[in-house]
Motif scaffolding. Structure first.
Motif, mmCIF file in Angstrom:
data_model
loop_
_atom_site.group_PDB
_atom_site.id
_atom_site.type_symbol
_atom_site.label_atom_id
_atom_site.label_comp_id
_atom_site.label_asym_id
_atom_site.label_seq_id
_atom_site.Cartn_x
_atom_site.Cartn_y
_atom_site.Cartn_z
ATOM 1 N N PHE A 41 83.264 32.791 26.690
ATOM 2 C CA PHE A 41 84.045 31.680 27.227
ATOM 3 C C PHE A 41 85.528 32.027 27.277
ATOM 4 O O PHE A 41 86.053 32.657 26.358
ATOM 5 N N ASP A 42 86.194 31.593 28.340
ATOM 6 C CA ASP A 42 87.649 31.456 28.266
ATOM 7 C C ASP A 42 87.915 30.019 27.825
ATOM 8 O O ASP A 42 87.011 29.179 27.806
ATOM 9 N N LEU A 43 89.138 29.753 27.420
ATOM 10 C CA LEU A 43 89.436 28.454 26.823
ATOM 11 C C LEU A 43 89.133 27.301 27.775
ATOM 12 O O LEU A 43 88.541 26.289 27.379
ATOM 13 N N SER A 44 89.528 27.450 29.043
ATOM 14 C CA SER A 44 89.339 26.368 30.005
ATOM 15 C C SER A 44 87.863 26.007 30.161
ATOM 16 O O SER A 44 87.484 24.838 30.125
ATOM 17 N N THR A 45 87.007 27.044 30.313
ATOM 18 C CA THR A 45 85.576 26.790 30.480
ATOM 19 C C THR A 45 84.971 26.210 29.206
ATOM 20 O O THR A 45 84.130 25.317 29.246
ATOM 21 N N LEU A 46 85.401 26.716 28.057
ATOM 22 C CA LEU A 46 84.918 26.193 26.774
ATOM 23 C C LEU A 46 85.229 24.701 26.647
ATOM 24 O O LEU A 46 84.393 23.912 26.212
ATOM 25 N N GLN A 47 86.435 24.323 27.030
ATOM 26 C CA GLN A 47 86.819 22.909 26.949
ATOM 27 C C GLN A 47 85.971 22.056 27.892
ATOM 28 O O GLN A 47 85.559 20.945 27.536
ATOM 29 N N GLN A 48 85.678 22.575 29.080
ATOM 30 C CA GLN A 48 84.859 21.824 30.031
ATOM 31 C C GLN A 48 83.442 21.614 29.488
ATOM 32 O O GLN A 48 82.890 20.511 29.565
ATOM 33 N N VAL A 49 82.862 22.681 28.956
ATOM 34 C CA VAL A 49 81.492 22.587 28.445
ATOM 35 C C VAL A 49 81.418 21.666 27.231
ATOM 36 O O VAL A 49 80.510 20.834 27.116
ATOM 37 N N CYS A 50 82.390 21.803 26.324
ATOM 38 C CA CYS A 50 82.397 20.954 25.131
ATOM 39 C C CYS A 50 82.625 19.487 25.496
ATOM 40 O O CYS A 50 82.103 18.586 24.833
ATOM 41 N N SER A 51 83.387 19.230 26.517
ATOM 42 C CA SER A 51 83.602 17.859 26.969
ATOM 43 C C SER A 51 82.323 17.285 27.564
ATOM 44 O O SER A 51 81.950 16.146 27.269
#
Length: 309
Positions: A283-293
């Motif tokens: 994950f990059d941070l942006s994608t990680l945040q999207q998935v966790c959201s």
């Protein structure tokens, strides 16, 4: 003296280290019988129209098209010092090894200097893509003849001169025509810039004029021999648009009713593909945040805090 001509200082330092050229000079590194110097990208640039005559200082339709009979290049003001260093080294060199990037632009950066400085000694080519020690040593052991890569210079010249002819002539033409139409500004035209800009404009216009259209999809859950899968209904040609979507709700509803009343389906055709899927990247941070959201309901800052912890 054998002179290695590199494209940039960092490249020159890497090659000089392998060659044992460690003594610092002005814009170069010096070894026992070898000197390594470098450009700073392109030291030279194609001369502007006014260099071919004072009449071109004023933009006029009467002067178009401007097609130089003898092409000229000029030293970039920011790189005059390094150019003078290279020119002096070329006067002292008996052999030049072109060590610029292994492509047509790299070839041009070196060759245009050799031509402007009237270098007439032997030329060799270091064909190098990686700058680790093993790669440099391997390339040094198999230097190419200068003639082998010389056609790349002509290719780069063709690209450069095409850019100039289109950019200088059409920018002046469209700017002058624009002034006649009341536009007070420069209309810049470029061989790559202009078609790229058109793609962006057309995409912007398509987005601005987009009208959403409702459509219906029918998916059927099927099972056979213990295997379950989902099949998508393909509307008849009379009931679908160019993208293959069903735009008629009544037709989709009729299809659902017809399928629901039947407990069997016939496979009309089967196509099997063998695919190889690479493992997903981390994950990059942006994608990680999207998935966790989406999956965990976490906010962007909360995800960031957890990741950092």
């Amino acid at each position: 003296m054998r002179l290695f001509l590199c494209e940039k200082p960092s490249q020159g330092r890497d090659i000089a280290k392998v060659l044992g050229a460690s003594r610092r000079g002005d814009g170069c590194l010096i070894g026992r019988e070898t000197t390594v110097t470098w450009c700073i990208g392109h030291l030279l640039e194609t001369a502007p129209p006014e260099a071919y005559g004072d009449q071109y200082k004023t933009w006029s339709l009467d002067h178009l098209p401007i097609i130089p009979a003898q092409w000229r290049v000029e030293v970039k003001p920011k790189t005059v010092v390094q150019f003078k260093i290279i020119k002096q080294l070329l006067n002292e060199a008996t052999t030049v090894v072109i060590a610029t990037d292994a492509d047509r632009e790299g070839e041009m950066i070196a060759r245009e200097l050799l031509e402007l400085c009237n270098y007439r000694g032997s030329v060799e080519r270091l064909w190098l893509s990686a700058l680790n020690e093993a790669s440099i040593r391997k390339a040094l052991s198999s230097l190419k003849s200068g003639q082998e890569t010389f056609p790349l210079y002509h290719s780069a010249l063709a690209r450069s001169r095409a850019d100039w002819l289109i950019g200088m002539n059409l920018s002046r033409l469209f700017t002058l025509l624009g002034r006649r139409a009341g536009y007070d500004g420069v209309l810049s035209v470029g061989r790559v810039q202009t078609p790229t800009l058109r793609l962006v404009v057309e995409r912007d216009r398509a987005i601005a004029s987009f009208v959403s259209v409702p459509y219906w999809v029918v998916e059927v859950h099927l099972s056979s021999m213990g295997q379950s899968f989902i099949a998508s209904w393909i509307p008849p040609s009379s009931g679908r648009d160019e993208a293959g979507r069903c735009l008629q709700q009544a037709l989709a509803s009729q299809t659902v009713q017809a399928i629901s009343s039947s407990k069997t389906a016939t496979v009309a055709s089967l196509q099997t593909e063998h695919l190889r899927e690479a493992p997903p990247l981390p994950f990059d941070l942006s994608t990680l945040q999207q998935v966790c959201s989406r999956k965990l309901g976490l906010g962007a800052q909360e995800t960031l805090n957890i990741a950092q912890a």
